[in-house]
Design an enzyme around this catalytic site. Structure first.
Site, PDB file in Angstrom:
ATOM      1  N   GLY A  24     -14.962   2.875  14.870  1.00 16.88           N
ATOM      2  CA  GLY A  24     -14.296   3.678  13.850  1.00 16.88           C
ATOM      3  C   GLY A  24     -12.876   3.218  13.582  1.00 16.88           C
ATOM      4  N   CYS A  53       0.822  -1.208   0.000  1.00 13.18           N
ATOM      5  CA  CYS A  53       0.000   0.000   0.000  1.00 13.18           C
ATOM      6  C   CYS A  53       0.858   1.260   0.000  1.00 13.18           C
ATOM      7  CB  CYS A  53      -0.950   0.009   1.189  1.00 13.18           C
ATOM      8  SG  CYS A  53      -0.112  -0.090   2.789  1.00 13.18           S
ATOM      9  N   SER A  83     -10.701   1.871  16.518  1.00 17.44           N
ATOM     10  CA  SER A  83     -11.062   0.497  16.879  1.00 17.44           C
ATOM     11  C   SER A  83     -10.433  -0.499  15.909  1.00 17.44           C
ATOM     12  CB  SER A  83     -12.579   0.325  16.874  1.00 17.44           C
ATOM     13  OG  SER A  83     -13.165   1.057  17.917  1.00 17.44           O
TER      14      SER A  83
END
Length: 427
Positions: free
Chosen positions: A194, A50, A197
């Protein structure tokens, strides 16, 4: 040493370009095959994550024209972008600089988070995939295996990888062990579903937590996150009930007011029968009333406490950076030296074989004549020794010069000169 690397990362390219130039798992396999079709004598490893896309390539065929323009053109065709854009936006390294760059990447010194552990496994996966596809060769084997060894040295000889620098990693990796020996038998309650978390859950799973409950005002998001991480979800209306059962309470919501205040906790405290409660408040604004820390058996850590630990760890990592760089420089020099010396071996062997063959042929001719003259065998033996000494003395200066040149990276081109002067082919 003709290894070359072309690539880009979060350090030098925007995410929009990295997305356009990246490869999925299936695409990598096809790209490796396509590259070998175009450059049959090449070696290639393709790393795509990524945060970075890097192509490492090499070829022993001097006529293959495997240079910056060639690899840039290949990448451009794979993603339907212009070769000029690839050359403009992607860095290019060759020889020792390419090796040192790979070692730096594998050791996570080039990562967005200095010292993160994931990049080494990604480098290994890229190498394994290239091995399985048959696209590696002697040089890429040596370089990528050395990259793994170098990264391990950095891990073992510095504390870069042992210093956690994200809030969730500090919370779970450093604070939790101060209170609990293990999370395997604990009830973990996460308030919120969110990004924080999502970032925290992998650390909880790595720490052995199995009884994880996610509670969120949006039940759908709680369900989705719970399913993704093998946890359970509960409706927001059961917050007090779940608080009674919890051993570890984590707050990650975006609520503007505390979701658990001192009055709420006081109501349910007796139902907890004095069990220890560790509270990690990772939210801004804070999810939990600071007064919770006044209750006996409650250990409250707030976001500022954890951020301070992150900063201390980050500074400690940065102090270790020069030591890690020295390790990488040492390992790069060691590998380049080994590769350069290795490349002289076949040429020196062929020269010695050729010289030995000429020596034996001339010695046979002389011995036949001398035997006809009834020359004593001891004299013949002495002549044979003299031939050997003469050959060795004649070969010593050029071979010593070639070895010295190899140690300097073949800068004077003596190896190629030796090939041409003595007509030593590669066949």
């Amino acid at each position: 040493m003709n290894l070359q690397m072309i690539g880009c990362s979060h350090q030098d390219a925007a995410v929009e370009f990295r997305e356009r130039i990246s490869f999925s798992g299936d695409q990598i396999g096809k790209a490796l095959q396509d590259f070998r079709v175009r450059f049959p004598s090449s070696e290639i490893v393709l790393l795509s994550t990524c945060n970075r896309v890097e192509l490492y390539a090499s070829s022993n065929d001097q006529t293959a024209a495997l240079d910056r323009e060639a690899v840039a053109g290949f990448l451009a065709e794979q993603h339907q972008v212009s070769a000029d854009e690839v050359i403009e936006r992607m860095i290019y390294r060759i020889g020792p600089e390419a090796v040192e760059h790979l070692f730096t990447v594998a050791a996570s010194l080039d990562s967005m988070v200095l010292g993160e552990a994931q990049i080494l496994s990604q480098v290994k996966q890229a190498y394994d995939l290239a091995c399985n596809s048959g696209s590696v060769g002697p040089l890429t084997h040596a370089v990528f295996q050395a990259a793994n060894r170098t990264a391990k040295r950095v891990q073992q000889e510095t504390s870069i990888h042992r210093r956690r620098v994200s809030v969730p990693s500090v919370a779970v990796g450093e604070v939790v062990p101060e209170v609990f020996d293990s999370l395997s038998d604990k009830n973990v309650l996460i308030c919120g579903a969110g990004e924080m978390s999502k970032e925290t859950l992998p650390y909880l799973k790595q720490a052995g937590a199995t009884g994880i409950t996610i509670i969120n005002r949006s039940a759908e998001r709680a369900d989705e996150l719970a399913q993704r991480f093998g946890a359970t979800s509960a409706p927001w209306s059961l917050l007090e009930e779940k608080l009674i059962e919890a051993d570890l309470l984590i707050g990650t919501t975006s609520a503007q007011e505390p979701i658990v205040d001192a009055a709420m906790f006081e109501k349910i405290e007796s139902k907890r029968y004095g069990r220890v409660l560790l509270v990690l408040d990772l939210a801004v604004p804070r999810d939990f009333d600071p007064n919770l820390g006044e209750f006996s058996n409650v250990y409250l850590y707030q976001i500022d406490d954890l951020k301070a630990a992150c900063e201390r760890n980050r500074h400690q990592r940065e102090k270790e950076y020069p030591k890690a760089q020295r390790i990488i420089a040492e390992e790069t020099e060691k590998l380049i030296l080994a590769i350069n010396h290795r490349s002289t071996g076949p040429v020196i062997q062929r020269l010695r074989e050729n010289a030995g063959e000429i020596q034996r042929e001339e010695l046979r001719r002389l011995q036949n004549k001398l035997q006809q003259m009834n020359v004593d065998q001891a004299v013949l033996s002495e002549i044979e020794k003299s031939f050997g000494r003469l050959t060795n003395k004649l070969l010593h200066p050029p071979l010593a010069s070639v070895r010295d040149d190899a140690a300097e990276g073949h800068q004077r081109g003596l190896l190629e000169a030796l090939r041409h002067l003595f007509k030593l082919g590669d066949e």
